[in-house]
Motif scaffolding. Sequence first.
Motif, PDB file in Angstrom:
ATOM      1  N   GLU A 113       0.804  -1.214   0.000  1.00  0.00           N
ATOM      2  CA  GLU A 113       0.000   0.000   0.000  1.00  0.00           C
ATOM      3  C   GLU A 113       0.839   1.268   0.000  1.00  0.00           C
ATOM      4  OE1 GLU A 113      -2.503  -0.013   3.410  1.00  0.00           O
ATOM      5  OE2 GLU A 113      -0.888  -0.391   4.836  1.00  0.00           O
ATOM      6  N   LYS A 114       2.099   1.198   0.414  1.00  0.00           N
ATOM      7  CA  LYS A 114       2.939   2.389   0.440  1.00  0.00           C
ATOM      8  C   LYS A 114       3.921   2.445  -0.725  1.00  0.00           C
ATOM      9  CE  LYS A 114       2.644   2.917   5.469  1.00  0.00           C
ATOM     10  NZ  LYS A 114       3.405   2.948   6.762  1.00  0.00           N
ATOM     11  N   SER A 115       4.640   1.350  -0.939  1.00  0.00           N
ATOM     12  CA  SER A 115       5.688   1.364  -1.968  1.00  0.00           C
ATOM     13  C   SER A 115       5.180   1.045  -3.364  1.00  0.00           C
ATOM     14  CB  SER A 115       6.794   0.371  -1.605  1.00  0.00           C
ATOM     15  OG  SER A 115       6.325  -0.975  -1.727  1.00  0.00           O
ATOM     16  N   GLY A 116       4.049   0.342  -3.470  1.00  0.00           N
ATOM     17  CA  GLY A 116       3.546  -0.089  -4.767  1.00  0.00           C
ATOM     18  C   GLY A 116       4.242  -1.316  -5.317  1.00  0.00           C
ATOM     19  N   GLN A 117       5.154  -1.906  -4.553  1.00  0.00           N
ATOM     20  CA  GLN A 117       5.828  -3.121  -5.000  1.00  0.00           C
ATOM     21  C   GLN A 117       4.939  -4.336  -4.772  1.00  0.00           C
ATOM     22  OE1 GLN A 117       9.574  -3.207  -2.912  1.00  0.00           O
ATOM     23  NE2 GLN A 117      10.529  -1.750  -4.320  1.00  0.00           N
ATOM     24  N   ALA A 118       5.205  -5.392  -5.515  1.00  0.00           N
ATOM     25  CA  ALA A 118       4.424  -6.621  -5.371  1.00  0.00           C
ATOM     26  C   ALA A 118       4.484  -7.109  -3.934  1.00  0.00           C
ATOM     27  CB  ALA A 118       4.945  -7.693  -6.319  1.00  0.00           C
ATOM     28  N   SER A 119       3.331  -7.476  -3.393  1.00  0.00           N
ATOM     29  CA  SER A 119       3.218  -7.836  -1.978  1.00  0.00           C
ATOM     30  C   SER A 119       2.715  -9.268  -1.843  1.00  0.00           C
ATOM     31  CB  SER A 119       2.245  -6.879  -1.278  1.00  0.00           C
ATOM     32  OG  SER A 119       2.077  -7.223   0.080  1.00  0.00           O
ATOM     33  N   SER A 125       9.746  -2.113  -9.601  1.00  0.00           N
ATOM     34  CA  SER A 125      10.716  -3.137  -9.226  1.00  0.00           C
ATOM     35  C   SER A 125      10.309  -3.768  -7.905  1.00  0.00           C
ATOM     36  CB  SER A 125      12.110  -2.529  -9.098  1.00  0.00           C
ATOM     37  OG  SER A 125      12.546  -2.029 -10.342  1.00  0.00           O
ATOM     38  N   SER A 126      10.480  -5.065  -7.794  1.00  0.00           N
ATOM     39  CA  SER A 126      10.092  -5.788  -6.592  1.00  0.00           C
ATOM     40  C   SER A 126      11.123  -6.865  -6.281  1.00  0.00           C
ATOM     41  CB  SER A 126       8.713  -6.443  -6.766  1.00  0.00           C
ATOM     42  OG  SER A 126       7.707  -5.484  -7.022  1.00  0.00           O
ATOM     43  N   PHE A 136       4.360  -1.082 -18.173  1.00  0.00           N
ATOM     44  CA  PHE A 136       5.479  -0.828 -17.261  1.00  0.00           C
ATOM     45  C   PHE A 136       5.986  -2.123 -16.642  1.00  0.00           C
ATOM     46  CE2 PHE A 136       2.794   3.068 -16.994  1.00  0.00           C
ATOM     47  CZ  PHE A 136       3.665   3.901 -17.675  1.00  0.00           C
ATOM     48  N   TRP A 137       7.296  -2.139 -16.369  1.00  0.00           N
ATOM     49  CA  TRP A 137       7.922  -3.321 -15.781  1.00  0.00           C
ATOM     50  C   TRP A 137       9.213  -2.883 -15.104  1.00  0.00           C
ATOM     51  CZ3 TRP A 137       6.033  -8.030 -15.038  1.00  0.00           C
ATOM     52  CH2 TRP A 137       6.887  -9.106 -14.776  1.00  0.00           C
TER      53      TRP A 137
END
Length: 370
Positions: free
Chosen positions: A18-24, A98-99, A164-165
């Motif tokens: 929810e904060k970074s937008g990275q895959a969780s 990026s994740s 995007f990737w």
Amino acid sequence: MTTEVTFGVEEEYLLLDEKSGQASPRAARVRAAADHQPGLGRHEVDDELLQALVEVATPVCSELDEIAGHLERFRRAVAEAARLAGCRMAATGGAPLSSQPVPVTRKQRYRDMRADAGRLVDEQLICGMHIHVAVPDRSAGATALGLLRPWLPVIVALGANSPFWESHDTGFASWRTVVFGRWPVSGPPPFIADGAVYEERVEALLATGVIPDRKQIYWHARLSETYPTLEVRAPDVQLDVESAVTLAGLVRALVVTALRGGRRGHRPLDPPASILDAAGWHAARHGLSADLVDPRHGTPASAADVVSALTDHVSGSLKELGDHDRVTAGLERLLDGGTGAERQRRALAQGGPEGLLDVIAPDPAGGPGR
């Protein structure tokens, strides 16, 4: 042909921090929270290959309004479940930022895939839309597959929603198509005339030992091994419900047109595999923002003209099914307002990363993408 041809839609969603937008990797928490959402039945939210992905599937439907209603409740309820689990549900074809590597879901099949394909599995942070259309039997379905096959690149272009990737613009409208195309059995299906030939092709693929089972036949369209349907897997998951409904209605009409053509012995368009591969790559690269390959001639034509040709091709079925006005209006919106990929790029340009996240992962209370 009866005007009631049943169909259903599967959608995959990406879970983002929810904060970074990275895959969780919170799929288990989201599924547990979803079981308590008033808009969902128990176990309507399923897991996927990686723990940052979840999947939903509509029941068997007869009308576009039914598809729309189910997708709206899924998105609203899963987004709320994700919020309760501390993440965001995103309707995008690929992870935009990026994740760190996301673990596979704890199923032996998925563990085996990770052991076999390594980095390729790590990069499966992609989400598709799968449209199942009922067919009378596998032979009729295989014949229909041969007839609709040349139009699949157009479905790729219309459904493009993954530009995007790894925090970069890929230059592609559907990067998911490129990522998924790395599997050994993927992309456009070969030309298959009937059910017997389809089974021969599948058995020959299995005999190579390269893929372990039929579930790893990842063509853009295939016969389902679970349901009596022809399954079109070409589009990315859509930003919004109405775009998904447009593609579902278009694909159903395409299958119905192909079934009718098969019964009447229509001679299929049969472009060489190299041409169809090139057309699909070009569709993934540009979406609707450049010319497409016209499947009738194998030459470039404007996206609007090729989409118009597809609409004309299925017009009789659209009218027969009662979907003509809604689907054609939806196609006009995609041509005028852009695919999900174009809308994502506009959101990033206008609002930066937070603007992009607001479009692909809107607040469950309402907002962009609803």
